[in-house]
Structures are given as C-alpha cells and as structure tokens.
Enzyme design. Structure first.
Site, short mmCIF file in Angstrom:
data_model
loop_
_atom_site.label_atom_id
_atom_site.label_comp_id
_atom_site.label_asym_id
_atom_site.label_seq_id
_atom_site.Cartn_x
_atom_site.Cartn_y
_atom_site.Cartn_z
N GLY A 2 3.90 3.46 13.60
CA GLY A 2 4.99 2.17 13.75
C GLY A 2 4.61 1.20 14.74
N CYS A 50 13.84 10.11 6.71
CA CYS A 50 13.42 10.04 8.06
C CYS A 50 15.03 10.18 8.36
CB CYS A 50 12.56 8.89 8.27
SG CYS A 50 13.70 8.06 6.57
N LYS A 71 0.81 -1.19 -0.18
CA LYS A 71 -0.12 -0.19 0.13
C LYS A 71 1.35 1.09 0.10
CE LYS A 71 -2.03 2.57 2.89
NZ LYS A 71 -1.94 4.29 2.25
N GLY A 85 7.78 4.61 7.99
CA GLY A 85 6.56 5.45 8.68
C GLY A 85 6.55 5.98 9.65
N SER A 86 5.48 6.87 9.98
CA SER A 86 5.50 7.45 11.24
C SER A 86 6.29 6.02 12.68
CB SER A 86 4.40 8.39 11.50
OG SER A 86 3.31 7.39 11.74
N GLU A 104 10.23 14.60 15.14
CA GLU A 104 11.09 15.06 14.15
C GLU A 104 10.32 16.08 12.93
OE1 GLU A 104 9.45 11.17 11.92
OE2 GLU A 104 11.19 11.38 11.33
P1 NAP Z 1 1.87 7.94 8.32
O1 NAP Z 1 1.13 8.44 8.25
O2 NAP Z 1 3.10 6.53 9.45
O3 NAP Z 1 1.80 7.16 7.19
C1 NAP Z 1 2.69 5.55 6.42
C2 NAP Z 1 1.84 4.89 5.43
O4 NAP Z 1 1.02 4.16 6.94
C3 NAP Z 1 0.97 5.44 4.33
O5 NAP Z 1 0.45 5.06 3.73
C4 NAP Z 1 -0.36 5.37 5.59
O6 NAP Z 1 -1.08 5.57 5.00
C5 NAP Z 1 -0.24 4.39 6.70
N1 NAP Z 1 -1.12 4.48 7.35
C6 NAP Z 1 -1.87 5.59 8.44
N2 NAP Z 1 -2.27 4.15 9.13
C7 NAP Z 1 -1.88 3.48 9.95
C8 NAP Z 1 -2.32 2.14 10.33
N3 NAP Z 1 -2.96 2.75 11.37
N4 NAP Z 1 -1.96 1.21 10.03
C9 NAP Z 1 -0.84 0.71 8.67
N5 NAP Z 1 -1.26 1.50 7.86
C10 NAP Z 1 -1.22 3.03 8.52
O7 NAP Z 1 3.57 8.07 7.92
P2 NAP Z 1 3.45 9.21 6.85
O8 NAP Z 1 3.12 10.25 7.42
O9 NAP Z 1 3.26 9.19 5.91
O10 NAP Z 1 5.84 9.55 6.31
C11 NAP Z 1 6.20 10.35 7.23
C12 NAP Z 1 6.65 9.39 8.38
O11 NAP Z 1 7.42 8.05 7.87
C13 NAP Z 1 8.13 10.30 9.07
O12 NAP Z 1 8.53 9.71 10.32
C14 NAP Z 1 9.71 9.77 8.71
O13 NAP Z 1 10.33 9.61 9.76
C15 NAP Z 1 8.68 8.38 8.62
N6 NAP Z 1 9.63 7.63 7.11
C16 NAP Z 1 10.76 6.70 7.67
C17 NAP Z 1 11.43 6.01 7.44
C18 NAP Z 1 12.94 4.57 7.30
O14 NAP Z 1 13.24 4.24 6.56
N7 NAP Z 1 13.03 4.71 8.76
C19 NAP Z 1 11.60 6.94 5.17
C20 NAP Z 1 10.79 7.76 5.13
C21 NAP Z 1 9.94 7.91 6.20
P3 NAP Z 1 -1.82 7.01 4.55
O15 NAP Z 1 -1.09 7.71 3.56
O16 NAP Z 1 -3.31 6.96 3.71
O17 NAP Z 1 -1.88 7.71 5.96
#
Ligand code: NAP
Ligand code: MG
Length: 502
Positions: A264, A315, A207, A259-260, A412
């Site tokens: 997570g 990230c 997804k 993701g966040s 962050e």
């Molecule tokens: P996010 O809100 O956690 O979303 C990540 C993904 O998870 C999106 O596809 C989101 O869908 C989905 N999602 C949302 N709620 C969910 C749930 N309850 N269960 C399963 N999936 C769910 O993060 P983001 O705002 O898109 O991305 C930014 C974050 O990613 C930052 O904190 C960044 O540090 C982190 N990141 C980490 C890395 C790494 O390798 N460590 C790399 C890139 C980014 P929707 O888009 O529809 O909300």
C-alpha cells in the site's frame, strides 16, 4: 488452566514451527463429509480483456496450488504490462462507448443479473474458492458467496439513485478504475471492488492475487454471460508486477487496493502527484476487549470466530485479546477448552472449522512470528490436533505473557494465532488497544451499553463490533485509520470513491 512451559520451537514438516504446549486434541470426531459436487475446473485459465478470454501476450502461465495438498491445481495466464495496457485500452473504449452512454437504470439491471447468476452458481464458486485458497467450505459457502451476491444486489439498487446519495450534485463516473486485491477473500474482494465501480458507471481493470485467481475468472464467465458490454470489466491475472503496471498506467483514473501495508505504501508513492484517485484497505492488528461483566461463553465464541475464522487470514481479525484481569483465569480456561474442539483439516469437509494456510510463504511468515513470540518470552498454547501430512497447516494457537512491545502484539500475523494481554480499567484497555500503527477494527464485550459507547468513541478503528465480531454488510462502510489505509468500501461512503461530484 493446564500447566504451560516455554520451549523453543522444533521444526516439524508441515507443522507450526512451535511445539504444542497443552494437552489439546480433536475430541470431536465426525465421519468425513467432503463436498463432492463436481466443479468445472479448467486445466488453464486465461486473461479476460475486452470481452474475450486471451492468453498472456508472453504466453507465460503460473501454477495455482491447492494449499490443502501443496499440489498444482491449475495454470493461470501470467499477465504483464503489455496485457495491462490492452486491458486499460479496452476499459477506456467501453467508457466512451455503450457503457458510458447507458442510462443508469439499465446499468443497475446488469448488476442485478450478475448477482442472481452468482447465486445460481454459488455452489460451484464456493468449492473452487475452497480448493484454490484453502478456506473451509462452510465459510466459502455460508459467508463469502452470500456476501458476494449481496454486494452486487446492494449496489445494483444504487445505480439509478446516485443523485439521492449525493443531493444537489450531478455524480459522474470517475473513469477507468485499476483494482488490485488480496488472497484472503478472493471473490468477495472482487465483488467489493467491482460492484460499486460499475454501479457508478466506471470501467475496471482488476488483478486478483497470484495464489487465488481462479474464482475471479469464473466470475468473468458470469460477467460475459450477463451480456455486460465488452471491456467494462477486464481481469488481468499475474504477479505483483502486473498490479504495479495497473497502478502506473496513465490511462487509469482511480486506483483501489486491498492488501498489505507494505505494498500500500509503494502504491501511495507511485500515485503521488499523478492526479489519480486512491483508496487503500490495508493491514490490521485488532483488539478484542473483554470486560468482566460480559457474557463469557458468548464472548469466547466471538473471540474464536474473530481469530480462527478463515485461518486468521482476515485483515480485521481480532488477533489481540485484552482480558480484564478479574476474569483472566476463567477466560483462559474456556479459551483452552474451546480451541481443543476446533477441527482442522480438509477444507472441503463440511465439518472443518480451520482449513489450510493459503500458501507455503504465508505459513513461513506465521511460523517466523510465532518463533519471535517464544524468543521474546511469551508462552504458547496450541491445540494438539492431528494435522494432515501434506499441504500447509497451522494449529489454532494463542500466546499468553505477551507485552505491548512484543512483535506478536504489534505485527499482523495473518494466521490462527492470538496474543492475549490483560487490563484493569477501561482507560488502560483503550490505551493498549490503540497502541499499534494500525486501526482497522476492534471488538468490545460487555453487558453495559454505556461502556460500549465510551469505548466506541475512544478506539481508533474504522469498524468496532460490540458483543459480536466479523459481521459484514454491504450497507455498512468498512475501512481503516492510520496505517490500515484510507477510504471506505460499502455503504454511501464507499460509493463516494467511485463518483466525480465536482
Ligand atoms: P499483498 O502482498 O500486498 O498483495 C495484495 C495484492 O497486491 C496482490 O494481488 C499482489 O499480487 C499485488 N501486489 C504485490 N506487489 C504489488 C505492487 N508493487 N504493486 C501493485 N500490486 C502489487 O497482500 P497479500 O499478502 O496478498 O494480502 C494480505 C494483506 O492484505 C494483509 O496485510 C491484510 O491485512 C490485507 N488485507 C486488507 C483488507 C482490508 O480491507 N483492509 C482486506 C483483506 C486483506 P501477488 O498476489 O501476485 O503478490
Ligand atoms: Mg491457490
């Protein structure tokens, strides 16, 4: 350094909520050089399940926005739990069918083919990535797309050599992998997830993030054209609830999430005691540590790259700068001068350094944290460059007078905003750098190799760059300590998450 003063933010439409403090501006004017190659953007995008492009079961769609204009770019199918179920069934069928029985060397050929097809269509994919996500074309063209192809090439090579990767074992596929990715490197994150899973013989339900689904569906076309058996890769676009449905589905054997940290943690709770494998790549608050013996001009370039690259939507962004006190004034002068020359604007323009913030919501989050920095007493320094009148933008910014307890030093920000602090000794730098709940990456800038080794051993971060920043290679494992997650992506360590070696 130019004189600064603190002032409470005045909200301006589409501008950062914070008032510019220094007399910066766009000193370098270039004639516009927009990327004009036509791209096959569709009016509506479908799910990719069992080798077919299908509308969502509910018939619902959501809008994908071009963040550089704030206007609708296209419509994308809004998959829900019924669609996820269909996708997981297709993935299970493919696992039991031709894919599961295919010799490993044949599997590798598909990955090579996908890598080459990505290269052939890289221009189109780079433009679409920029239009849908707001990142400058020079980054999507020169960083994202080459890394996408490199990831498929690298893992293609592993497909028939897994027994050498895990000597004495008979590595088998884990099964169906549920993969959920964020919006900051949409296609690159898809490649990081898909390539190792396929190399190890798994099938996938992926997804993409809601704001950046388009390129994953163009990749689905490439996958379909490559002849990969139906159901090996399934892409379900949709909201967070579709991600949650993938995580919760009993037919999924392994979950990989980037993701966040907040989401997570929810996923860790949802998968606890289900027997599902889990890897989490989460947030970060990296420190770039600048010693007084470093080549300062080179270091400034690295620091700029570390925080302003991809609008700070990284990230592992170097969002904290720790400067040795003896060179603080000099470094601040150089940093101020350099951010003044960064070009902010049309992401499709080949000269643009900083593109659009990915979404209205993300801009709101950045502005809210910048406001907290001012309210807690830090001083804000910003470029005074002109911003486009439409879309979502943030000037390159940095805060001085930051203390370890400030929110801008701990949380962050995921935007082009740097928090600057000082230190006197290497021990103090280590303590300050490690003083967060995260541990994804760090940077060390010094002329002395021994200092690099000392810092490398003491910093609690998964990736530590020395005299460089934001360098990625598919052979090099990437991942975090503490609340930045667990598991690694890339290299041998990344393969380990996708094989069953018991
Ligand atoms: P996010 O809100 O956690 O979303 C990540 C993904 O998870 C999106 O596809 C989101 O869908 C989905 N999602 C949302 N709620 C969910 C749930 N309850 N269960 C399963 N999936 C769910 O993060 P983001 O705002 O898109 O991305 C930014 C974050 O990613 C930052 O904190 C960044 O540090 C982190 N990141 C980490 C890395 C790494 O390798 N460590 C790399 C890139 C980014 P929707 O888009 O529809 O909300
Ligand atoms: Mg978009």
């Amino acid at each position: 350094m130019a004189k600064t003063k603190t002032k409470r933010a005045k909200s301006k439409k589409h501008h950062s909520a914070a008032e510019p403090m220094l007399e910066f501006g766009n000193h370098w004017n270039y004639a516009p050089a927009p990327e004009s190659t036509p791209v096959p953007l569709k009016k509506r995008y479908s799910l990719y399940i069992g080798g077919k492009f299908l509308p969502a079961g509910s018939g619902k769609v959501f809008r994908s926005i071009n963040p550089a204009t704030g206007k609708k770019l296209t419509e994308v199918a809004a998959g829900e739990s019924g669609d996820v179920d269909l996708a997981v069934r297709a993935a299970r069928k493919a696992l039991a069918g031709p894919w599961g029985k295919m010799p490993a060397a044949e599997r590798g050929k598909y990955l090579y083919r996908i890598a080459r097809m990505v290269q052939e269509r890289s221009r189109e994919l780079a433009i679409l990535e920029t239009m849908d996500g707001g990142k400058p074309i020079k980054e999507s063209r020169d960083v994202d797309l080459p890394l996408v192809a490199a990831h498929f090439f690298y893992h293609a090579g592993w497909a028939d050599k897994l027994e050498y990767a895990f000597p004495g074992k008979k590595p088998k596929a884990v099964g169906v992998c549920g993969q959920v990715i964020p919006w900051n490197f949409p296609l690159m994150m898809a490649a990081w997830k898909l390539a190792p899973a396929l190399a190890c013989g798994n099938t996938v339900v992926l997804k993409p993030a809601e704001t950046t689904s388009v390129t994953a569906l163009h990749l689905a076309e490439i996958i379909a054209d490559s002849g990969l058996p139906d159901g090996v890769v399934n892409i379900v676009t949709g909201k967070g609830s579709a991600g949650a449905a993938i995580v919760a589905h009993p037919g999924v054997d392994k979950v990989a999430f980037t993701g966040s940290t907040k989401v997570g943690k929810k996923i860790a709770a949802a998968t606890a005691s289900t027997g599902k494998r889990l890897t989490l790549e989460l947030g970060g608050k990296a420190a770039n540590i600048l010693f007084d013996d470093a080549p300062l001009d080179q270091a400034i370039e690295g620091i700029i790259n570390g925080i302003y690259f991809n609008q700070g939507h990284v990230c592992c962004a170097g969002s904290r700068l720790l400067v040795q006190e003896s060179v603080y004034d000099k470094v601040m002068r150089k940093l101020s001068d350099r951010i003044m020359t960064l070009r902010v604007g049309d992401p499709l323009d080949k000269n643009t350094d900083i593109g659009a913030i990915n979404s209205k919501e993300q801009l709101k989050r950045i502005n809210e944290l910048m406001d907290s920095g001012l309210a807690e007493g830090a001083q804000l320094h910003q470029s005074k460059c002109k911003l486009p009148s439409e879309g979502y933008w943030c000037r390159p910014s940095f805060f001085t007078g930051v203390t370890a307890s400030h929110r801008i030093a701990q949380e962050e920000i995921f935007g082009p905003v740097l928090s600057v602090m000082t230190f006197r000794t290497p021990e103090e730098a280590i303590e300050r750098a490690n003083n967060t709940c995260y541990g994804l990456s760090a940077g060390v800038w010094t002329d002395k190799g021994s200092k690099i080794h000392k810092m490398g051993a003491a910093l609690k971060a998964g990736v530590i760059w020395a005299n460089t920043y934001n360098k990625f290679d598919p052979a090099s494992p990437f991942g975090g300590y503490k609340e930045s997650g667990f598991g690694r992506e890339g290299g041998l360590q990344g393969l380990a998450s996708y094989v069953d070696i018991q």
